[in-house]
Design an enzyme around this catalytic site. Structure first.
Site, PDB file in Angstrom:
ATOM      1  CB  SER A 134     -11.502  -6.342   6.336  1.00  8.31           C
ATOM      2  OG  SER A 134     -11.040  -5.844   5.106  1.00  8.31           O
ATOM      3  CB  CYS A 149      -7.502  -3.554  -0.813  1.00 11.32           C
ATOM      4  SG  CYS A 149      -6.515  -4.511   0.357  1.00 11.32           S
ATOM      5  CD  GLU A 155      -9.952  -4.201   9.530  1.00 12.01           C
ATOM      6  OE1 GLU A 155      -9.388  -4.923   8.694  1.00 12.01           O
ATOM      7  OE2 GLU A 155     -10.146  -2.995   9.353  1.00 12.01           O
ATOM      8  CB  CYS A 203      -0.898   0.018   1.234  1.00  9.34           C
ATOM      9  SG  CYS A 203      -1.996  -1.387   1.408  1.00  9.34           S
ATOM     10  CG  ASP A 223      -5.884  -3.111   8.673  1.00  5.22           C
ATOM     11  OD1 ASP A 223      -5.084  -2.592   9.469  1.00  5.22           O
ATOM     12  OD2 ASP A 223      -7.069  -2.773   8.603  1.00  5.22           O
ATOM     13  CB  CYS A 227      -2.015   1.132   4.831  1.00  2.82           C
ATOM     14  SG  CYS A 227      -2.426  -0.561   5.298  1.00  2.82           S
ATOM     15  CG  ASP A 228      -7.449  -0.589   5.613  1.00  7.24           C
ATOM     16  OD1 ASP A 228      -7.207  -0.320   4.433  1.00  7.24           O
ATOM     17  OD2 ASP A 228      -8.041  -1.622   5.966  1.00  7.24           O
ATOM     18  CE  LYS A 229      -8.363   0.218  10.880  1.00  8.26           C
ATOM     19  NZ  LYS A 229      -8.083  -0.650   9.718  1.00  8.26           N
TER      20      LYS A 229
END
Length: 560
Positions: A473, A197, A447, A52, A84, A125-127
């Site tokens: 997720s 993703c 998650e 990512c 993640d 990336c996610d967070k």
């Protein structure tokens, strides 16, 4: 004469006493012109811990060039990423949500400690995305957010696949419907490029949120990570920042308002976005002193149609959304549906309504035209009931099985549930319950993509339900309900469930009930938390002592 835009950095560049500071700055290669220009922090999460973030290097270089070209002085610095992808399905996931706070705190420390005048932030990336937006909101200096972009999907055996297909193929191997050789082949192509993703999972959802809140350049959310157009966009963003610096606004506090937060919720619901957004939006609001809760979000979602057909519940990828007109096309449809506040401000100097007016027409496939939604109701809903008095969240985009009543199969942690699912130690109709995974009890609210993907791989994704006080997720699909509150660790009903209790889920009426008399449930002793779930590090113990409930955003401090 000092540049009027140096509202903060003059603290370290002006006066006799600042000769040592200037000496250090000159040692970094800065000349008189650079010292006299406004200082811009370029905060990023570039690292080699996940694909990512590996897209960010060239974009950060472009940011330095753009900032310099706009007559400002860049200072790039990095912060952490807990991916993640690498922490999923083991105890490392405890640190994912915790990293959101670490990112916000670390950027706050550097910007204030070094007296930067403005801020550009990069995250993928996610967070990392909400962490950077929280920092921008808290610091409240002219700022712009840049998303690093998503990876591309890849053609494989006559269809396009992404990483979620790899997760689900693991379950197919356990079920015997896919060979280990096929899994190994898919593993080698499932993530063919750097970037986040490829579907409307958490990263792309939060990138959309950044655009709709007005913090990010229009068109940035769905532009793939590997497209060179990103470098042009980053340089353009430097110009947006320069204009905001000259006018001393708009600042994040001008952009993040109750109206813009409501618009962001609309965008999440209209795209079937990640349920994680319902955790992050209250946290971002908190940084500008706004109380924005799951109850607020629930009411907004009730009026939102699902108009974008995006994975995991739909058919299309982030790349497809970019080519179908990206966020402006979505906003145009939502404006026509009458669900947007048109007058919210944007870093681009226009209102959301004006951006919607200029957006392209819906293509009819990726983005449906007004009046012809994928479904007439939101792709994300909030449930309440005797099992979740504070609420719970469910992604319904693409979900066929919306009403379910069945016996609870209770597990005290994710690992126990995964072990049972691998062995098919559950039955069709069961409601798999995973507790002790909330913000405080986890701690860190893990998650559960691993277990949900196993269920789908086994062909049982629509035959069972899964409920947790943890999270799911953005790639999760199925009747998977997370953020159940109050969590087990603070005495919530989920901690009093027993295997065999009947649970009723009705996504249409937004109900999540345990069919046990209230008096009986209240009289039960909460199940003891296994000793081995006690937080094992000071980082987790500190987080657990500070963190609040999910319906308020898992906050660790009061807002400004």
């Amino acid at each position: 004469m000092t540049d009027s835009r140096k509202r903060h950095s003059r603290t370290i560049t002006e006066g006799l006493d600042r000769a040592p500071h200037r000496a250090f700055l000159r040692a970094m290669g800065h000349d008189d012109e650079a010292l006299d220009s406004p200082f811009i922090g370029i905060a990023h999460t570039m690292s080699e811990v996940t694909p990512c973030t590996m897209s960010l290097g060239p974009q950060i270089d472009a940011a330095r060039l753009g900032v310099t070209r706009e007559g400002m002085t860049p200072f790039a610095f990095g912060t952490i990423t807990v991916a993640d992808s690498m922490s999923m399905n083991h105890r490392g996931m405890r640190f994912s949500l915790v990293s959101r706070e670490i990112i916000a705190d670390s950027v706050d420390a550097v910007v204030r400690g070094h007296a930067y005048d403005g801020l550009m932030t990069f995250a993928t990336c996610d967070k990392t995305l909400p962490g950077m937006m929280m920092a921008m909101a808290r610091i409240d200096r002219p700022s712009v957010f840049l998303y690093g972009g998503a990876a591309l999907p890849v053609p494989w055996k006559g269809r396009e696949v992404g990483v979620v297909d790899v997760y689900e193929a693991v379950g197919q191997v356990y079920e015997g419907t896919t060979s280990e050789d096929d899994l190994a082949a898919m593993e080698r192509v499932g993530v063919p490029t750097v970037g986040a993703c490829a579907g409307q999972f958490t990263a792309n959802t939060m990138a959309l949120v950044a655009e709709v809140l007005g913090l990010a350049p229009i068109g940035s959310a769905y532009l793939p990570a590997v497209y060179s157009e990103r470098l042009v966009l980053v340089k353009r963003a430097a110009g947006l920042l320069r204009r905001a610096l000259e006018a001393d606004g708009p600042k994040p506090s001008d952009l993040i308002t109750r109206a813009s937060l409501e618009n962001a919720v609309v965008a999440v619901g209209a795209t079937g976005g990640s349920t994680n957004a319902l955790l992050h939006l209250p946290a971002i609001a908190n940084e500008v002193g706004l109380r924005f809760t799951l109850d607020d979000i629930a009411g907004i979602l009730e009026s939102v149609p699902l108009v974008a057909d995006l994975k995991p519940g739909g058919a299309f990828w982030a790349r497809d959304m970019h080519h179908a007109g990206s966020t402006p096309a979505l906003l145009k449809v939502l404006d026509a549906e009458g669900v947007l506040h048109r007058d919210t401000l944007h870093i681009e100097g226009r209102t959301i309504g004006e951006i919607a007016d200029d957006g392209p027409a819906a293509d009819g496939a990726v983005v449906r035209a007004a009046g012809n939604p994928v479904t007439p109701t939101s792709g994300v809903v909030v449930l309440k009931g005797s099992l979740a008095p504070e609420g719970a969240v469910l992604k319904v985009a693409g979900l066929k099985h919306r009403v379910h009543e069945g016996p609870a199969r209770v597990f005290d942690c994710e690992e126990d549930a995964v072990a049972a699912v691998r062995k098919r130690d559950y039955a069709a109709g069961d409601v798999i319950v995973i507790r002790n995974e909330g913000p405080r009890g986890g701690p860190g609210m893990r998650e559960m993509l691993g277990v949900t993907a196993l269920l789908y791989g086994q062909g049982m994704g629509e035959q069972v339900a899964l409920i947790t006080d943890g999270r799911f997720s953005g790639a999760t699909r199925g009747l998977c309900i997370g953020h159940v509150g109050p969590e087990a660790a603070v005495g919530g009903p989920i901690g009093r469930l027993r295997t065999g209790d009947m649970i009723r889920i009705d996504a249409d009426t937004r109900v999540l009930d345990v069919l046990v008399p209230e008096s009986e449930l209240a009289a039960r002793e909460p199940a003891p938390v296994p000793d081995w779930l006690v937080p094992e590090t000071p980082t987790l113990r500190k987080y657990a002592s500070l963190v609040g409930p999910a319906h308020l955003g898992a906050l660790t401090h009061e807002g400004e």
